[in-house]
Design an enzyme around this catalytic site. Structure first.
Site, PDB file in Angstrom:
ATOM      1  N   ASP A  45       0.883  -1.169   0.000  1.00 49.13           N
ATOM      2  CA  ASP A  45       0.000   0.000   0.000  1.00 49.13           C
ATOM      3  C   ASP A  45       0.920   1.218   0.000  1.00 49.13           C
ATOM      4  OD1 ASP A  45      -1.631   2.146   0.582  1.00 49.13           O
ATOM      5  OD2 ASP A  45      -2.316   1.393   2.523  1.00 49.13           O
ATOM      6  N   LYS A  84       2.820  10.975  -3.489  1.00 47.73           N
ATOM      7  CA  LYS A  84       1.758  10.306  -4.252  1.00 47.73           C
ATOM      8  C   LYS A  84       0.881  11.321  -5.002  1.00 47.73           C
ATOM      9  CE  LYS A  84      -1.821   6.804  -3.486  1.00 47.73           C
ATOM     10  NZ  LYS A  84      -2.368   5.907  -2.439  1.00 47.73           N
ATOM     11  N   ASP A 120     -12.822   5.556   2.761  1.00 48.73           N
ATOM     12  CA  ASP A 120     -11.396   5.626   3.080  1.00 48.73           C
ATOM     13  C   ASP A 120     -10.996   7.050   3.455  1.00 48.73           C
ATOM     14  OD1 ASP A 120      -8.626   5.699   3.102  1.00 48.73           O
ATOM     15  OD2 ASP A 120      -8.354   4.553   1.256  1.00 48.73           O
TER      16      ASP A 120
HETATM   17  P1  ADP Z   1      -2.972   7.414   3.829  1.00 53.20           P
HETATM   18  O1  ADP Z   1      -3.828   6.339   3.308  1.00 53.20           O
HETATM   19  O2  ADP Z   1      -3.365   8.777   3.358  1.00 53.20           O
HETATM   20  O3  ADP Z   1      -1.523   7.164   3.659  1.00 53.20           O
HETATM   21  P2  ADP Z   1      -3.530   6.494   6.581  1.00 53.20           P
HETATM   22  O4  ADP Z   1      -4.633   5.585   6.254  1.00 53.20           O
HETATM   23  O5  ADP Z   1      -2.278   5.886   7.059  1.00 53.20           O
HETATM   24  O6  ADP Z   1      -3.242   7.531   5.419  1.00 53.20           O
HETATM   25  O7  ADP Z   1      -4.087   7.505   7.671  1.00 53.20           O
HETATM   26  C1  ADP Z   1      -3.283   8.441   8.314  1.00 53.20           C
HETATM   27  C2  ADP Z   1      -4.166   9.305   9.188  1.00 53.20           C
HETATM   28  O8  ADP Z   1      -4.776   8.494  10.191  1.00 53.20           O
HETATM   29  C3  ADP Z   1      -3.412  10.406   9.907  1.00 53.20           C
HETATM   30  O9  ADP Z   1      -4.106  11.626   9.777  1.00 53.20           O
HETATM   31  C4  ADP Z   1      -3.418   9.918  11.348  1.00 53.20           C
HETATM   32  O10 ADP Z   1      -3.407  11.013  12.273  1.00 53.20           O
HETATM   33  C5  ADP Z   1      -4.737   9.183  11.420  1.00 53.20           C
HETATM   34  N1  ADP Z   1      -4.795   8.247  12.538  1.00 53.20           N
HETATM   35  C6  ADP Z   1      -3.938   7.235  12.799  1.00 53.20           C
HETATM   36  N2  ADP Z   1      -4.286   6.611  13.937  1.00 53.20           N
HETATM   37  C7  ADP Z   1      -5.387   7.234  14.401  1.00 53.20           C
HETATM   38  C8  ADP Z   1      -6.217   7.070  15.560  1.00 53.20           C
HETATM   39  N3  ADP Z   1      -5.972   6.128  16.467  1.00 53.20           N
HETATM   40  N4  ADP Z   1      -7.276   7.906  15.712  1.00 53.20           N
HETATM   41  C9  ADP Z   1      -7.509   8.867  14.808  1.00 53.20           C
HETATM   42  N5  ADP Z   1      -6.777   9.080  13.716  1.00 53.20           N
HETATM   43  C10 ADP Z   1      -5.716   8.283  13.516  1.00 53.20           C
HETATM   44 MG    MG Z   2      -4.539   4.831   2.284  1.00 52.35          MG
END
Ligand code: ADP
Ligand code: MG
Length: 620
Positions: free
Chosen positions: A23, A85, A209
């Protein structure tokens, strides 16, 4: 799969090859593999599965990726790249309106070219930058599994276009990974929940998502292992970061801080946002958060309850629901028709987000799988399918090879080109090449070569009972229908008489991915030779037709032709027959022209419809 087997002949240990799922996210990236049928995310850095999608170039020329690179976002923003990205497959023009989002330097010297990023005196394109993230992931997985990894499945958002997908594939190649497939993130998330793994299943699902900086909603239709994207919607600049910013803003207010001053203190603003992110994460499980940080000589109280936080973020979450409404509408379905809602992205851990999504879709969303990992885990399942460990499953979305029939001279006439999305159908009209022909053999082939003999024969059948007609007069419609299972149905119908015949063939089964690759490779290597061969065969085919029709014409219309004309024609016929023996297409065409020239005057005198018809349509 990391199986170890022993080669009995040599007595050495062979490690089975592993195909990983990746991913490659805007905020975070992950790599996963399948172990005993279960997907596992690699603990790539700091004992964590998520690797921040951040790259830092040190002054000394070292490249840091992930957690190691993150601190430099504050201390060295111009040498630290995030959200690469967003730049994949994009020109400067595409991102110009968002250029203030990036704190590093994006080059806009030529608006038509793909963007480049400048770090110090070096320039990097997004493909190279992404490849650094992929390399870090690959290395971590190799270390954990103790095998070399060189094949992967990488996920992309469903809305990614061809150039963005190609850029992702190239980044993989640059990282030393053969990208076996690019799959959509919502498809991967569904696979992780086992949706689509049962071939008889028909389902409509919504994948919500909410990541760090982006929001995507996709409505998918799954039928017999085929994932069709019915609609996508979202906001490419809306995500968890916005929740952090909103909370930071709130604390600036509660602490009576002068915003104009705070705004200019980038370091403090960043610390406040990191504090807000911390609070947000805590509030996903606790009911309040409290901490104190300093700004100069001031103590800043950071206090918030879950309730208070929900009020602050409510307008942001509301925006995502509006996108969901649009997506449902664009998919031409009603909310009741959605069988499952899948939660993806770190930000869906926020209880208020879950609750709002549940209310909108009026059902309990799937959220048991870690939402940061779910996409990578699904990619690992797809990788496992591709490595042949799940024989019962085929996931088809496009036809891997072209499908067509044999036409006069052994040529491949493609009806459905490779990479066509399935299900699909195509039809084309053909005719006969011999007078009074009542039987027509239809041979179905699969492959990329110009000549059917180099392709793979799938089936052959006869269309019988065509009423006797002059060559070229029957109108034979051949129809190919390729269903979602990859099963091809071929129908042949003579339109004047209505006689019809059909047959079912299964093109996909029995061909491994390697065979598909082999065939594609062969078609590339042989393209030039094939083309020459095809041209010769076309010339021969054309000559045969002209000879046949001319001789028939002379017999039938002997009274219309003078002795001189007859003699000249015979001479030209002999020339053409000699030319055919040489298999030189230029000589053949020259002789054809000569014969045409000689027969033109009397052919014009008595234009026969059969001849006129014969010039139309390809002949089988
Ligand atoms: P992407 O797909 O854009 O790379 P992610 O799916 O990894 O992103 O999501 C990252 C986001 O999730 C960040 O904004 C992070 O602060 C948030 N996040 C991660 N853990 C938690 C949590 N326990 N509660 C709320 N938000 C969270
Ligand atoms: Mg993602």
């Amino acid at each position: 799969m990391a199986k170890i087997s022993i080669d009995i002949k040599t007595g050495t240990i062979k490690k089975q090859k592993v195909i990983v799922g990746i991913d490659l996210g805007t905020t975070n990236s992950l790599i996963a593999y399948t172990k005993d049928g279960h997907p596992v995310a690699v603990r790539a850095q700091n004992n964590q599965t998520i690797v921040p999608s951040i790259i830092h170039f040190t002054e000394q020329g070292e490249i840091l990726v992930g957690h190691e690179a993150k601190p430099y976002l504050i201390s060295s923003p111009e040498r630290t790249i995030y959200s690469v990205k967003r730049l994949m497959g994009k020109s400067y023009k595409d991102i110009a309106s968002h250029s203030d989002f990036f704190t590093y330097k994006i080059i806009d010297d030529n608006t038509d070219h793909l963007v480049k990023v400048r770090v110090g005196d070096k320039f990097y394109n997004p493909i190279e930058l992404s490849s650094h993230i992929l390399k870090a992931l690959k290395n971590a997985a190799e270390k954990e599994l103790n095998v070399e990894i060189n094949q992967a499945v990488i996920t992309v958002p469903a809305y990614f276009n061809d150039s963005q997908r190609q850029a992702t594939k190239d980044a993989g190649k640059l990282a030393g990974l053969e990208v076996l497939r690019i799959i959509n993130e919502p498809t991967a998330a569904s696979l992780a929940y086992g949706i689509g793994l049962n071939k008889d299943e028909v389902k409509t699902i919504a994948v919500y998502d909410l990541g760090g900086g982006t929001f995507d909603i996709s409505i998918l239709r799954i039928e017999n292992g085929v994932f069709e994207v019915l609609s996508t919607n979202g906001d490419t600049y809306l995500g968890g970061d916005d929740l952090d910013k909103a909370l930071a803003q709130y604390w600036i207010g509660t602490n009576n801080l002068p915003y104009s001053k705070v705004k200019d203190d980038k370091n403090f603003l960043q610390s406040l946002r990191l504090e807000a992110e911390q609070a947000k994460k805590v509030l996903s499980t606790e009911h309040s958060y409290q901490n104190t940080i300093t700004w100069g000589d001031k103590s800043i109280h950071c206090y918030i309850t879950r309730n208070g936080f929900e009020k602050i973020i409510s307008p942001i979450i509301e925006k995502t629901i509006q996108c969901c409404k649009n997506a449902v509408q664009d998919a031409h379905i009603s909310i009741e028709q959605i069988d499952a809602v899948v939660m993806v992205g770190g930000s869906t851990r926020v209880p208020f987000v879950k609750q709002t999504v549940k209310q909108f879709f009026n059902r309990e969303p799937y959220d048991e799988i870690n939402p940061d990992e779910v996409v990578a885990l699904g990619a690992a399942i797809e990788a496992d399918i591709l490595s042949g460990n799940r024989k019962d499953i085929i996931l088809l979305d496009v036809t891997p090879l072209s499908l067509g029939i044999e036409t006069l001279g052994g040529l491949m006439d493609v009806l459905i080109p490779r990479n066509t999305k399935i299900p699909t159908q195509a039809s084309r009209q053909y005719t006969t090449s011999i007078d009074g022909q009542t039987n027509l053999k239809i041979s179905v082939y699969q492959g990329e070569r110009e000549l059917v003999k180099d392709n793979r024969k799938l089936a052959e059948f006869d269309l019988k009972g065509i009423p006797p007609m002059p060559a070229g007069l029957p109108k034979i419609q051949i129809n190919f229908t390729l269903n979602a299972d990859g099963i091809l149905k071929v129908t042949a119908k003579e339109l004047r008489s209505g006689i019809q015949q059909d047959i079912e063939v299964k093109p996909q089964y029995g061909l491994t991915d390697e065979q598909v690759e082999q065939m594609l490779l062969a078609s590339l290597q042989n393209a030039q030779q094939d083309m020459q061969e095809r041209q010769i065969l076309e010339a021969i085919g054309e000559a045969d037709q002209i000879l046949y029709h001319t001789q028939k014409f002379i017999q039938k219309h002997a009274d219309l032709i003078t002795e001189q004309e007859k003699e000249n024609t015979q001479k030209s016929i002999l020339h053409l027959q000699d030319a055919l023996k040489t298999r030189d297409k230029n000589l053949i065409y020259k002789a054809i022209d000569e014969l045409n020239e000689v027969t033109k005057p009397f052919a014009e005198r008595a234009m026969d419809i059969a001849i006129a018809e014969a010039l139309k349509g390809k002949k089988i």
